[in-house]
Motif scaffolding. Sequence first.
Motif, mmCIF file in Angstrom:
data_model
loop_
_atom_site.group_PDB
_atom_site.id
_atom_site.type_symbol
_atom_site.label_atom_id
_atom_site.label_comp_id
_atom_site.label_asym_id
_atom_site.label_seq_id
_atom_site.Cartn_x
_atom_site.Cartn_y
_atom_site.Cartn_z
ATOM 1 N N TYR A 41 0.847 -1.186 0.000
ATOM 2 C CA TYR A 41 0.000 0.000 0.000
ATOM 3 C C TYR A 41 0.885 1.239 0.000
ATOM 4 O O TYR A 41 1.752 1.402 0.859
ATOM 5 N N ARG A 42 0.706 2.088 -0.976
ATOM 6 C CA ARG A 42 1.323 3.413 -1.026
ATOM 7 C C ARG A 42 0.237 4.353 -1.521
ATOM 8 O O ARG A 42 -0.346 4.116 -2.583
ATOM 9 N N ASN A 43 -0.029 5.416 -0.768
ATOM 10 C CA ASN A 43 -1.121 6.283 -1.204
ATOM 11 C C ASN A 43 -0.794 7.002 -2.514
ATOM 12 O O ASN A 43 -1.699 7.438 -3.218
ATOM 13 N N ASN A 44 0.486 7.076 -2.865
ATOM 14 C CA ASN A 44 0.837 7.711 -4.139
ATOM 15 C C ASN A 44 1.512 6.717 -5.077
ATOM 16 O O ASN A 44 2.341 7.085 -5.900
ATOM 17 N N TRP A 45 1.142 5.432 -4.957
ATOM 18 C CA TRP A 45 1.823 4.413 -5.753
ATOM 19 C C TRP A 45 1.668 4.662 -7.250
ATOM 20 O O TRP A 45 2.573 4.349 -8.037
ATOM 21 N N ALA A 46 0.541 5.245 -7.662
ATOM 22 C CA ALA A 46 0.273 5.407 -9.089
ATOM 23 C C ALA A 46 1.225 6.390 -9.766
ATOM 24 O O ALA A 46 1.324 6.421 -10.996
#
Length: 499
Positions: A41-46
Amino acid sequence: MNFFVNVDLSNASSGIEHSEIKRLRLFQKYNQPAKIITTYYRNNWAAGPGKFGVQMDEIINIFDYFGDNDNDFYRSNTIEEYCQRNHYIQQRYLGQDKDEFGYLVYTNNGQQALVRTYVSNQQVSSVAFAPIGSQKPVYGEAYDGRGFLSSKYYYDQNGHAKKQDILNTKGETFCTQVFKDSNSVALYKLRFRGQKYNFRDLRDFQALFFDSLNRDYGESNLFISDRVECTEGLTHMQTPAKKVVYIHNQFGGNPRTSPLTGGLNFNYRFALEHAELFDWLICPSQFEAEEINQRFQIADKVIAIPGGTAQTDMPQLTMKERDRYQIMMVARISGEKQVPQAIKILQQVRQQVPQAHLDIFGGVTEQKEYEQVKSLIGTNNLRHAVKIRGIIPNLDAEYDQAGLLLLTSISEGFPLTFLEATSHGLPLVAYDCRYGPRDIIRDGKNGYLIHQDDQKTAATKIIKMMSDEKLQQQLSEGSYQTAQRFDDEHIWKLWQSVI
């Protein structure tokens, strides 16, 4: 489908990720469907894939998948829009911390909030709520870089996170992580495709992801783990699939001791000690494959396939078109790369070839090592002769400019910079470390293989090369020829036994 399993694609300076992308492009070139799948999980993975030139339809993230997120979702969520939407008062700007801006905000229920926004796109990244005057958060929010609320954090009285709800683009909570402590999760609760799951083991949580993808694509697909955090999850799968571990680095735990008898690299210990659970263990170096088999007697499981390919369609430049005296080094500044030794080698070279200079390309991952490099440059009056260039995504022009490539590592897996350098015809000078240099360098043909840490011999060989343009040109031509051994066609043939 061929799945390349990673944690995320946020580390633009990592050779592992670059190797994975090169494999993706190779498979696509030969019409083999492939995707990268990520498990963190990374909130800015995209935002990560774009750093590598990877499109969103070439990658599947576990939480986007479980949440059935809308791939086209985007909403502007700047600090001004966030405050207006929630009727908060923006109090003051707190400054920049790395890649985020910070703001102090007052809410409409008597709390204060630290709001962080991404420097790159001004989108809100996270919000930590606390009583006015307190430094301990009671509640937090993380926003995906695409503009939606992606998780909520709940804290205990000491300000430690006790639970995280993960939301999708529809605003629905589909996953909850209950924390055991700050470093581990005690329970994963998931709602997926109409069913509820509880997992106490991350490996089972990942395995559901792998199994679901495997079923989506007709089962018996290929899964290649590129990161240790994903490896054990593959062994918990319930559906039939090919399972492979790629050993990117030296399998031994200490580069100063023999991997035949010493400790093991913790990243690969599980795979090596449980090879029977996998179809293949792949490493980039033939020398490493031989030593793995020598220690573990698993010849039927180990295969050598380089982690990248060389290009053979590059224009072949002569030394007259280059800066013959420019030494190029592509390495992050960290202990195993031994950049200070490169500085000392340059110092010796310049005693006989004062025109020699060194350009270092790569990020800094160990500050202490960086300080040592700067100190050596300063105390030896080399400021005009050594340039630390940092990370440059495309080094084609730099390779075409330089006169040779130097590598002083104590440990490698299979340096991708060697393949890139041979594509551009650079002579190679490198320590004979485990692993990679001896797979590529043919001593006196395309460069020189130097005994580990022998700075004097390395300097002597570079002086010899720079003092004889004809010799340097011959080594350059040998390097161009070496690229043919590692072109797409040759490397793709090696993959046939796996796919």
